[in-house]
Design an enzyme around this catalytic site. Structure first.
Site, PDB file in Angstrom:
ATOM      1  N   GLY A 295       0.833  -1.198   0.000  1.00 38.87           N
ATOM      2  CA  GLY A 295       0.000   0.000   0.000  1.00 38.87           C
ATOM      3  C   GLY A 295       0.865   1.244   0.000  1.00 38.87           C
TER       4      GLY A 295
ATOM      5  N   CYS B 210       5.157  -6.310   1.833  1.00 39.75           N
ATOM      6  CA  CYS B 210       5.510  -4.893   1.847  1.00 39.75           C
ATOM      7  C   CYS B 210       4.762  -4.151   2.969  1.00 39.75           C
ATOM      8  CB  CYS B 210       5.263  -4.288   0.459  1.00 39.75           C
ATOM      9  SG  CYS B 210       6.067  -2.691   0.264  1.00 39.75           S
ATOM     10  N   TYR B 211       3.821  -3.261   2.620  1.00 43.87           N
ATOM     11  CA  TYR B 211       3.064  -2.581   3.678  1.00 43.87           C
ATOM     12  C   TYR B 211       2.447  -3.614   4.621  1.00 43.87           C
ATOM     13  CZ  TYR B 211      -0.200   0.593   6.008  1.00 43.87           C
ATOM     14  OH  TYR B 211      -0.870   1.326   6.950  1.00 43.87           O
TER      15      TYR B 211
ATOM     16  N   HIS C  81       7.809  -7.731  -3.477  1.00 42.44           N
ATOM     17  CA  HIS C  81       6.514  -8.073  -4.092  1.00 42.44           C
ATOM     18  C   HIS C  81       6.604  -9.385  -4.878  1.00 42.44           C
ATOM     19  CE1 HIS C  81       4.262  -4.337  -3.274  1.00 42.44           C
ATOM     20  NE2 HIS C  81       5.484  -3.853  -3.137  1.00 42.44           N
TER      21      HIS C  81
ATOM     22  N   GLU D 273       4.219 -10.884  -6.339  1.00 35.95           N
ATOM     23  CA  GLU D 273       3.203 -10.959  -7.399  1.00 35.95           C
ATOM     24  C   GLU D 273       3.696 -10.432  -8.740  1.00 35.95           C
ATOM     25  OE1 GLU D 273       3.247  -9.055  -4.798  1.00 35.95           O
ATOM     26  OE2 GLU D 273       2.455  -7.048  -5.129  1.00 35.95           O
TER      27      GLU D 273
ATOM     28  N   SER E 225     -23.049  -8.359 -26.897  1.00 39.54           N
ATOM     29  CA  SER E 225     -22.396  -7.273 -27.648  1.00 39.54           C
ATOM     30  C   SER E 225     -21.358  -7.812 -28.616  1.00 39.54           C
ATOM     31  CB  SER E 225     -21.724  -6.307 -26.675  1.00 39.54           C
ATOM     32  OG  SER E 225     -20.587  -6.926 -26.099  1.00 39.54           O
TER      33      SER E 225
ATOM     34  N   GLY F  63     -18.497  -8.596 -27.436  1.00 37.47           N
ATOM     35  CA  GLY F  63     -17.282  -8.441 -26.619  1.00 37.47           C
ATOM     36  C   GLY F  63     -17.025  -9.727 -25.834  1.00 37.47           C
ATOM     37  N   VAL F  64     -15.857  -9.775 -25.205  1.00 42.10           N
ATOM     38  CA  VAL F  64     -15.438 -11.011 -24.553  1.00 42.10           C
ATOM     39  C   VAL F  64     -16.422 -11.428 -23.454  1.00 42.10           C
ATOM     40  CG1 VAL F  64     -13.610 -12.105 -23.203  1.00 42.10           C
ATOM     41  CG2 VAL F  64     -13.029 -10.443 -24.978  1.00 42.10           C
ATOM     42  N   ASP F  65     -16.779 -10.486 -22.580  1.00 40.06           N
ATOM     43  CA  ASP F  65     -17.542 -10.875 -21.395  1.00 40.06           C
ATOM     44  C   ASP F  65     -18.939 -11.378 -21.764  1.00 40.06           C
ATOM     45  OD1 ASP F  65     -15.286 -10.028 -20.121  1.00 40.06           O
ATOM     46  OD2 ASP F  65     -16.106  -8.078 -19.561  1.00 40.06           O
ATOM     47  N   SER F  66     -19.668 -10.616 -22.578  1.00 42.67           N
ATOM     48  CA  SER F  66     -21.019 -11.066 -22.887  1.00 42.67           C
ATOM     49  C   SER F  66     -20.981 -12.326 -23.750  1.00 42.67           C
ATOM     50  CB  SER F  66     -21.856  -9.959 -23.545  1.00 42.67           C
ATOM     51  OG  SER F  66     -21.431  -9.692 -24.858  1.00 42.67           O
ATOM     52  N   SER F  67     -19.935 -12.486 -24.563  1.00 42.27           N
ATOM     53  CA  SER F  67     -19.820 -13.705 -25.375  1.00 42.27           C
ATOM     54  C   SER F  67     -19.637 -14.934 -24.488  1.00 42.27           C
ATOM     55  CB  SER F  67     -18.634 -13.610 -26.336  1.00 42.27           C
ATOM     56  OG  SER F  67     -18.844 -12.584 -27.262  1.00 42.27           O
TER      57      SER F  67
ATOM     58  N   LYS G  73     -10.410 -11.144 -15.919  1.00 38.05           N
ATOM     59  CA  LYS G  73     -10.510 -11.218 -17.380  1.00 38.05           C
ATOM     60  C   LYS G  73      -9.744 -12.415 -17.953  1.00 38.05           C
ATOM     61  CE  LYS G  73     -11.990  -8.601 -20.886  1.00 38.05           C
ATOM     62  NZ  LYS G  73     -13.247  -7.829 -20.876  1.00 38.05           N
TER      63      LYS G  73
END
Ligand code: XMP
Length: 524
Positions: free
Chosen positions: A58, A85-86, A180, A182, A234, A236-240, A380
């Site tokens: 943070g 870290c934080y 970190h 990650e 639409s 797009g990726v998500d609605s597909s 995603k």
């Protein structure tokens, strides 16, 4: 299968820039996790029943007055804790150790950490050996440093600017690392996180694409029963991915509405119909509303006004179609986990609203339909992975993001049919060339912008005055900051030549080299 969510890691967010990355890495280890802000109540922590807790980094200093604190319930429960870290400094501070401001300067970027003692979390991990000691190549970003460890902790690693870079309390299964894990610059970061969630916390790695799909299907079926579901598709990726998932879960109970607003890319409408209706057998109602959208946009030049018109008209058209399907009880949405985190952050006042982003598929709030959001827990990259597993073409699932208002915000000023047609063609040439040169996936987003100004050109013997387009390609991790992609000069020249040669109304092609900030990715 036992519940996929029984084993879960709680990530406490102290506002670090890489908190979502921690969560994605944990998921990649095959373990479900959730991000919660540091000020969640002890009851939420207790109810969560974590298999382990990770404390994020943070921007604040733990020794500043009013600094964010670890919830007491986290320090009172028995599950393993990893402070990053934080998160490590907060642990030191709250458990009776000592954190001080760095005497000279902080430590930012690459550092080498010498491992000076054994600990279960780190044993055997090494990038190099120096003076008989294993060394870890890590990425640091901190101003303060730990001066004295709390009782029960031993020093495990040390770097030039962080004498206490790693600490462990094996009996209590609590660990702290100043760096970190990650980020990919920390070479053993993935191994450290894997070791923590699988070995120390004892999770089994059940969070796999197959299990995620099975679990989502089961949950959709038990929620929806035999009622009908509506989805605004639409392309797009998500609605597909929602469409593919719901089709698998409830088959003919799903009806998709695909609104062609005239602001889509070249052949996009036909491609969506072909993929879903023709190949997968999904019921898709195509609404050809191009004229309605263009008429509503006539004479409008303000970008936010255009966004509102497109968004509202979309809802109007969608509701009309829904009205023809009175049996539908459910509205499916492609909400994904970052949307959930973001809206939680914005209710607590910590998110910055830059544009009134309209998401196609946005909820018509007064529709009185029950909501089903099967991607709510997914990042995603997870959505993309399950999309391919569900049989969607990888080219669709890996596509760059496309804004809800589509070409409406890529035609500067007033939107007309002519401008949209010119832009579609130019954009297709650019995108096809990126794919042909294997550059498409080297950039995060690429598109063409139509500039309604006339610039002089010369063809044959004549001077001509025609329109200008700008090519935009950016590299970004989070779309909050971005830099212009360094596309090869020869490539840009080729695209420019092809656009000007094949589209008579364009006389000039430019390449946008602005970063975000100060520019945004879109031009409006
Ligand atoms: P900006 O232009 O704000 O874009 O730097 C960041 C990302 O957001 C997308 N974008 C939108 N997406 N509705 C959307 O659904 C919008 O109105 C909108 N405006 C920008 C943009 O394409 C980029 O990925």
């Amino acid at each position: 299968m036992s519940d996929l969510h029984d084993q879960r890691i709680l990530i406490i967010d102290f506002g670090g820039q890489t908190t979502q990355l921690i969560a994605r890495r944990v998921r990649e280890c095959g373990v479900y996790c959730e991000i919660h802000p540091w000020d969640i109540s002890d009851d939420v922590v207790a109810a969560f029943q974590p298999s382990g807790v990770i404390l994020s980094g943070g921007p604040e200093s733990v020794i500043a007055p009013g600094a964010p604190r670890i919830p007491d319930a986290v320090l009172q429960q028995d599950a393993p804790v990893l402070g990053i870290c934080y998160g490590m400094q907060a642990m030191v501070n709250q458990l009776g150790g000592d954190v001080q401001a760095q005497p000279s300067h902080g430590e930012f970027g690459y550092a080498s950490v010498a491992v000076v003692a054994e600990a279960n979390l780190f044993s055997g991990l090494s990038d190099r050996v120096e003076s008989g000691k294993p060394q870890l190549d890590v990425w640091m970003s901190h101003g303060d440093r730990v001066e004295r460890l709390p009782d029960g902790f031993t020093l495990v690693g040390t770097s030039d600017n962080a004498p206490s870079a790693m600490m462990a309390n094996e009996a209590a299964c609590r660990y702290g690392i100043q760096f970190h894990p990650e980020v990919t610059h920390t070479l053993q970061g993935e191994n450290i996180l894997k070791r923590f969630v699988l070995d120390i916390c004892g999770c089994d790695g059940l969070w796999t694409p197959d299990n995620i799909i099975d679990d989502a299907i089961e949950r959709v079926r038990s929620a929806v029963g035999d009622e009908d579901v509506l989805l605004a598709l639409s392309g797009g990726v998500d609605s597909s991915v929602v469409a593919a998932l719901l089709h698998k879960a409830v088959g003919k109970q799903l009806t998709c509405v695909f609104v062609d607003n005239g602001l889509l890319r070249l052949h996009e409408g036909d491609q969506v119909m072909q993929t879903f209706a023709d190949n997968m057998g999904v019921t898709v109602i195509r609404v050809n509303a191009q004229d309605r959208f263009l008429n509503a946009l006539a004479g409008v030049t303000d970008p936010e006004a255009k966004r509102k018109i497109i968004g509202n008209l979309f809802i109007e058209v969608f509701e009309e179609e829904a009205g023809r399907l009175p049996n539908a009880q459910w509205l499916a949405q492609g909400t994904i986990y970052p949307d959930v985190i973001e809206s939680a952050a914005s209710t607590s006042g910590s998110a910055h609203l830059i544009k009134s982003h309209h998401n196609v598929g946005g909820l018509p709030s007064e529709m009185r339909l029950k909501l089903v959001e099967p991607l709510r827990e997914l990042f995603k990259d997870e959505v993309r992975t399950i999309g391919v597993d569900l049989g969607l073409p990888p080219s669709m699932v890996q596509r760059h993001p496309f804004p809800g208002p589509g070409l409406g915000v890529r035609i500067l000023g007033e939107v007309t049919q002519e401008f949209a047609d010119i832009l579609r063609e130019a954009d297709a040439i650019f995108i096809d060339a990126l794919r042909a040169h294997d550059l498409y996936h080297s950039v995060s987003q690429a598109f063409t912008v139509f500039l309604p100004v006339k610039s002089v050109g010369v063809t044959g013997d004549g001077r001509r005055y025609d329109y200008v387009v700008a090519l935009r390609a950016v590299e970004t991790i989070d779309f909050m900051t971005a830099r212009a992609a360094h596309l090869p000069w020869d490539f840009l020249e080729e695209v420019s030549r092809n656009i000007c040669n094949s589209i008579p109304r364009i006389s000039r092609v430019t390449y946008d080299v602005s970063s975000k900030p100060p520019a945004t990715i879109e031009w409006e």
